[in-house]
Scaffold this motif. Structure first.
Motif, mmCIF file in Angstrom:
data_model
loop_
_atom_site.group_PDB
_atom_site.id
_atom_site.type_symbol
_atom_site.label_atom_id
_atom_site.label_comp_id
_atom_site.label_asym_id
_atom_site.label_seq_id
_atom_site.Cartn_x
_atom_site.Cartn_y
_atom_site.Cartn_z
ATOM 1 N N UNK A 78 0.849 -1.200 0.000
ATOM 2 C CA UNK A 78 0.000 0.000 0.000
ATOM 3 C C UNK A 78 0.881 1.245 0.000
ATOM 4 N N UNK A 79 0.640 2.163 -0.892
ATOM 5 C CA UNK A 79 1.492 3.342 -1.030
ATOM 6 C C UNK A 79 1.108 4.422 -0.033
ATOM 7 N N UNK A 80 1.933 5.460 0.015
ATOM 8 C CA UNK A 80 1.644 6.572 0.905
ATOM 9 C C UNK A 80 0.373 7.298 0.541
ATOM 10 N N UNK A 81 -0.078 7.120 -0.706
ATOM 11 C CA UNK A 81 -1.314 7.776 -1.145
ATOM 12 C C UNK A 81 -2.552 7.059 -0.626
ATOM 13 N N UNK A 82 -2.351 5.941 0.054
ATOM 14 C CA UNK A 82 -3.479 5.184 0.583
ATOM 15 C C UNK A 82 -3.753 3.956 -0.255
ATOM 16 N N UNK A 83 -4.971 3.438 -0.137
ATOM 17 C CA UNK A 83 -5.362 2.220 -0.843
ATOM 18 C C UNK A 83 -5.686 2.570 -2.296
ATOM 19 N N UNK A 84 -4.949 1.980 -3.196
ATOM 20 C CA UNK A 84 -5.140 2.253 -4.627
ATOM 21 C C UNK A 84 -6.131 1.234 -5.203
ATOM 22 N N UNK A 85 -7.208 1.743 -5.791
ATOM 23 C CA UNK A 85 -8.342 0.898 -6.194
ATOM 24 C C UNK A 85 -8.613 1.033 -7.689
ATOM 25 N N UNK A 86 -8.939 -0.104 -8.325
ATOM 26 C CA UNK A 86 -9.434 -0.134 -9.696
ATOM 27 C C UNK A 86 -10.837 -0.739 -9.680
ATOM 28 N N UNK A 87 -11.760 -0.132 -10.415
ATOM 29 C CA UNK A 87 -13.144 -0.605 -10.489
ATOM 30 C C UNK A 87 -13.358 -1.282 -11.836
ATOM 31 N N UNK A 88 -13.790 -2.551 -11.810
ATOM 32 C CA UNK A 88 -14.029 -3.312 -13.034
ATOM 33 C C UNK A 88 -15.503 -3.712 -13.085
ATOM 34 N N UNK A 89 -16.245 -3.097 -13.998
ATOM 35 C CA UNK A 89 -17.679 -3.375 -14.134
ATOM 36 C C UNK A 89 -18.114 -2.910 -15.517
ATOM 37 N N UNK A 90 -18.929 -3.709 -16.197
ATOM 38 C CA UNK A 90 -19.305 -3.330 -17.565
ATOM 39 C C UNK A 90 -20.499 -2.386 -17.625
ATOM 40 N N UNK A 91 -21.127 -2.092 -16.476
ATOM 41 C CA UNK A 91 -22.247 -1.152 -16.461
ATOM 42 C C UNK A 91 -21.732 0.247 -16.114
ATOM 43 N N UNK A 92 -21.742 1.171 -17.063
ATOM 44 C CA UNK A 92 -21.122 2.477 -16.820
ATOM 45 C C UNK A 92 -21.757 3.256 -15.681
ATOM 46 N N UNK A 93 -23.068 3.172 -15.512
ATOM 47 C CA UNK A 93 -23.714 3.927 -14.431
ATOM 48 C C UNK A 93 -23.232 3.436 -13.075
ATOM 49 N N UNK A 94 -23.191 2.114 -12.904
ATOM 50 C CA UNK A 94 -22.717 1.568 -11.627
ATOM 51 C C UNK A 94 -21.240 1.887 -11.433
ATOM 52 N N UNK A 95 -20.448 1.708 -12.495
ATOM 53 C CA UNK A 95 -19.004 1.931 -12.385
ATOM 54 C C UNK A 95 -18.688 3.373 -12.001
ATOM 55 N N UNK A 96 -19.323 4.309 -12.679
ATOM 56 C CA UNK A 96 -19.058 5.718 -12.390
ATOM 57 C C UNK A 96 -19.603 6.112 -11.016
ATOM 58 N N UNK A 97 -20.738 5.536 -10.638
ATOM 59 C CA UNK A 97 -21.277 5.808 -9.305
ATOM 60 C C UNK A 97 -20.345 5.303 -8.218
#
Length: 218
Positions: A1-20
């Motif tokens: 874990x970097x000093x910037x905190x927890x680095x997260x990637x979101x993987x979802x094919x529904x754009x509304x859910x992903x962006x939300x």
């Protein structure tokens, strides 16, 4: 874990859910969204050893989040995958855990539950949503014999498509019944044929019916 905190990637094919989801994570202290992906290829390109957590949907528009989870965890042993999906089927939970997911939440989880899940898996814990955990506990306490799942190599969604295919429905009907786009249904059918090494829909129907799919059990 970097000093910037927890680095997260979101993987979802529904754009509304992903962006939300990305908007939610942007409000949480100590979390940094470093990317989003709608499919397996984009996720592979984004995820490297600097990513701490991937939020993973299991149904990626014809691609399998289970297969992608297996691939990413093998390539990046320090990565924590938190599944966030619609399916609470026992076989989906079991498959996700088998390939290395550290958590399993349903998409109706509260923002607090999502935050707790991310922080938990990032610190090496295993976490499940309350409904998922309750089903797992009932299975263990009840001591039931595991029910054989037909075609375990398929995802839960692919089995649903195959079941409707075995009932004689065409892609248009399957699309309406499962609230999927026709293209997604076509992708599922192609994936089913490939995974089961079948030549065409007729062969898939025969195999599915042999395994008890396509039959009204009511």
């Amino acid at each position: 874990m970097s000093g910037a905190g927890i680095r997260v990637v979101v993987v979802d094919d529904h754009p509304v859910f992903r962006l939300g989801m990305m908007s939610l994570l942007a409000t949480l202290p100590g979390l940094q969204v470093v990317g989003q992906a709608a499919d397996s290829a984009s996720a592979r390109a984004l995820v490297d050893d600097t990513v701490d957590v991937v939020l993973m949907d299991l149904d990626l528009g014809g691609e399998s989040g289970i297969d992608l989870t297996r691939e990413l965890v093998r390539a990046h042993p320090g990565l924590a995958v938190l599944v966030v999906t619609m399916s609470e089927a026992d076989e989906s939970v079991a498959a996700a855990v088998r390939v290395g997911a550290r958590g399993y939440l349903l998409k109706d989880a509260t923002p607090d539950a999502v935050e707790r899940g991310i922080r938990a898996v990032a610190s090496g814990e295993m976490i499940m949503g309350p409904r998922v955990a309750a089903r797992a506990m009932a299975h263990l306490v009840g001591g039931r014999t595991a029910v054989r799942v037909p075609f375990p190599e398929l995802t839960a969604r692919e089995r649903e498509v195959l079941d409707l295919l075995a009932r004689g429905y065409d892609n248009a009907v399957i699309s309406r019944r499962l609230v999927l786009s026709p293209k997604t249904v076509r992708n599922h059918v192609a994936t089913i044929l490939a995974k089961l090494s079948l030549s065409d829909r007729a062969a898939a129907i025969v195999r599915a019916r042999e395994e008890g799919l396509g039959v009204d059990h009511s």
